[in-house]
Motif scaffolding. Structure first.
Motif, PDB file in Angstrom:
ATOM      1  N   UNK A  21     -53.750  37.571  65.981  1.00 21.22           N
ATOM      2  CA  UNK A  21     -52.984  38.593  65.651  1.00 21.22           C
ATOM      3  C   UNK A  21     -53.625  39.905  65.545  1.00 21.22           C
ATOM      4  N   UNK A  22     -55.051  40.013  65.088  1.00 19.74           N
ATOM      5  CA  UNK A  22     -55.712  41.286  64.895  1.00 19.74           C
ATOM      6  C   UNK A  22     -55.999  41.901  66.220  1.00 19.74           C
ATOM      7  N   UNK A  23     -56.364  40.907  67.260  1.00 15.01           N
ATOM      8  CA  UNK A  23     -56.352  41.642  68.596  1.00 15.01           C
ATOM      9  C   UNK A  23     -55.003  42.199  68.969  1.00 15.01           C
ATOM     10  N   UNK A  24     -53.982  41.521  68.855  1.00 15.12           N
ATOM     11  CA  UNK A  24     -52.590  42.229  69.405  1.00 15.12           C
ATOM     12  C   UNK A  24     -52.678  43.480  68.569  1.00 15.12           C
ATOM     13  N   UNK A  25     -52.792  43.383  67.191  1.00 16.16           N
ATOM     14  CA  UNK A  25     -52.536  44.514  66.567  1.00 16.16           C
ATOM     15  C   UNK A  25     -53.282  45.658  66.860  1.00 16.16           C
ATOM     16  N   UNK A  26     -54.562  45.534  67.391  1.00 21.38           N
ATOM     17  CA  UNK A  26     -55.455  46.636  68.097  1.00 21.38           C
ATOM     18  C   UNK A  26     -54.796  46.975  69.070  1.00 21.38           C
ATOM     19  N   UNK A  27     -54.421  45.979  70.106  1.00 21.20           N
ATOM     20  CA  UNK A  27     -53.656  46.482  71.185  1.00 21.20           C
ATOM     21  C   UNK A  27     -52.397  47.583  71.199  1.00 21.20           C
ATOM     22  N   UNK A  28     -51.812  47.066  70.198  1.00 18.34           N
ATOM     23  CA  UNK A  28     -50.652  47.890  69.665  1.00 18.34           C
ATOM     24  C   UNK A  28     -50.891  49.489  69.565  1.00 18.34           C
ATOM     25  N   UNK A  29     -52.199  49.790  68.958  1.00 18.02           N
ATOM     26  CA  UNK A  29     -52.704  51.015  68.616  1.00 18.02           C
ATOM     27  C   UNK A  29     -52.926  51.613  70.144  1.00 18.02           C
ATOM     28  N   UNK A  30     -53.342  51.172  71.198  1.00 15.95           N
ATOM     29  CA  UNK A  30     -53.929  51.559  72.239  1.00 15.95           C
ATOM     30  C   UNK A  30     -52.769  51.573  73.378  1.00 15.95           C
ATOM     31  N   UNK A  31     -51.576  50.961  73.210  1.00 14.04           N
ATOM     32  CA  UNK A  31     -50.585  50.999  74.128  1.00 14.04           C
ATOM     33  C   UNK A  31     -49.907  52.360  74.669  1.00 14.04           C
ATOM     34  N   UNK A  32     -49.778  52.521  75.925  1.00 15.73           N
ATOM     35  CA  UNK A  32     -49.383  53.805  76.250  1.00 15.73           C
ATOM     36  C   UNK A  32     -47.990  54.071  75.702  1.00 15.73           C
ATOM     37  N   UNK A  33     -47.761  55.564  75.440  1.00 14.30           N
ATOM     38  CA  UNK A  33     -46.314  55.766  74.857  1.00 14.30           C
ATOM     39  C   UNK A  33     -45.089  55.554  75.860  1.00 14.30           C
ATOM     40  N   UNK A  34     -43.802  55.279  75.321  1.00 14.17           N
ATOM     41  CA  UNK A  34     -42.684  55.131  75.995  1.00 14.17           C
ATOM     42  C   UNK A  34     -42.678  53.576  76.448  1.00 14.17           C
ATOM     43  N   UNK A  35     -42.116  53.118  77.281  1.00 17.02           N
ATOM     44  CA  UNK A  35     -41.559  51.965  77.915  1.00 17.02           C
ATOM     45  C   UNK A  35     -42.911  51.195  78.461  1.00 17.02           C
ATOM     46  N   UNK A  47     -51.054  30.537  71.844  1.00 16.85           N
ATOM     47  CA  UNK A  47     -51.267  31.609  70.634  1.00 16.85           C
ATOM     48  C   UNK A  47     -50.261  32.927  71.136  1.00 16.85           C
ATOM     49  N   UNK A  48     -49.500  32.779  72.331  1.00 13.45           N
ATOM     50  CA  UNK A  48     -48.523  33.786  72.633  1.00 13.45           C
ATOM     51  C   UNK A  48     -47.558  34.265  71.555  1.00 13.45           C
ATOM     52  N   UNK A  49     -46.898  33.515  70.866  1.00  9.30           N
ATOM     53  CA  UNK A  49     -46.112  33.968  69.834  1.00  9.30           C
ATOM     54  C   UNK A  49     -46.900  34.588  68.547  1.00  9.30           C
ATOM     55  N   UNK A  50     -48.210  34.112  68.292  1.00 11.95           N
ATOM     56  CA  UNK A  50     -48.940  34.403  67.262  1.00 11.95           C
ATOM     57  C   UNK A  50     -49.301  36.185  67.735  1.00 11.95           C
ATOM     58  N   UNK A  51     -49.690  36.011  69.013  1.00  8.94           N
ATOM     59  CA  UNK A  51     -50.050  37.497  69.506  1.00  8.94           C
ATOM     60  C   UNK A  51     -48.753  38.230  69.164  1.00  8.94           C
ATOM     61  N   UNK A  52     -47.677  38.029  69.614  1.00  6.87           N
ATOM     62  CA  UNK A  52     -46.530  38.707  69.512  1.00  6.87           C
ATOM     63  C   UNK A  52     -46.456  39.264  68.197  1.00  6.87           C
TER      64      UNK A  52
END
Ligand SMILES: Nc1ncnc2c1ncn2[C@@H]1O[C@H](COP(=O)(O)OP(=O)(O)OP(=O)(O)O)[C@@H](O)[C@H]1O
Ligand SMILES: [Mg+2]
Length: 179
Positions: A21-35, A47-52
């Protein structure tokens, strides 16, 4: 559209659901803006749902809303600034040919992909539509009961820079990267 041959990969090891979950939360911070589309693939229970859930948390979603949409196909969550769509293509595996194409269309994913939202798709390997303009793929492997290896593949514009920022943020959070 981003050149599909242009990609940058970050490998991360996790030893618990909380770390995934922490890896995914970190990814959220570096996702490009927009779609942007985040395509998750890997075996049952990887772990796909956990990641989500972690990604949604990082995007300001109330994570009590996040469950596996296996029987619903597509769910929407209001996030901070962006809507988060969560799809699960698992059941497309049981179908083939025209049935699979019709089922894919009925999900409604094609209507939201490449909009202004973040689309998280479990069982991305069953995706049948055109390549999204901005895509981050996450491939999971199960090492044992608690350890997972995540290959995060950026297929976005400026992907090398996004991967580099992601790597730095992971290290700063004490998460283990391997290449
Ligand atoms: N490092 C880890 N990361 C994520 N989940 C882990 C980890 N170690 C153990 N688990 C367990 O693996 C399971 C992952 O479940 P989850 O629903 O997130 O997987 P999934 O890939 O979405 O499964 P499905 O294919 O059924 O949709 C949970 O039971 C969780 O407790
Ligand atoms: Mg799932």
């Amino acid at each position: 559209m981003t050149d599909p041959d242009e990609q940058a990969v970050v490998t991360v090891a996790t030893a618990s659901v909380a770390e995934t979950e922490a890896v995914a939360e970190t990814l959220a911070r570096v996702l490009p803006a927009g779609g942007v589309t985040v395509g998750l693939s890997g075996p049952l229970g990887a772990g796909k749902t956990s990641f989500t859930r972690g990604l949604a948390a990082g995007l300001g979603v109330d994570t009590s809303l996040v469950a596996s949409p296996t029987f619903l196909y597509l769910t929407d969550y209001p996030g901070r600034g962006r809507i988060v769509h969560h799809a699960d293509l698992y059941r497309l595996l049981e179908l083939s040919g025209a049935d699979a194409a019709a089922a894919y269309e009925s999900i409604g994913l094609s209507a939201v992909l490449d909009g202004d939202s973040v689309c998280v798709v479990e069982w991305w390997d069953h995706y049948q539509g055109p390549a999204p303009a901005a895509l981050v793929r996450v491939e999971f492997t199960i090492e044992n009961a608690e350890h997972r290896r995540l290959f995060v593949v950026f297929q976005t514009s400026d992907c090398e820079r996004a991967a580099e920022t992601f790597r730095a943020e992971l290290l700063a959070s004490g998460l283990t990267t391997a290449g």
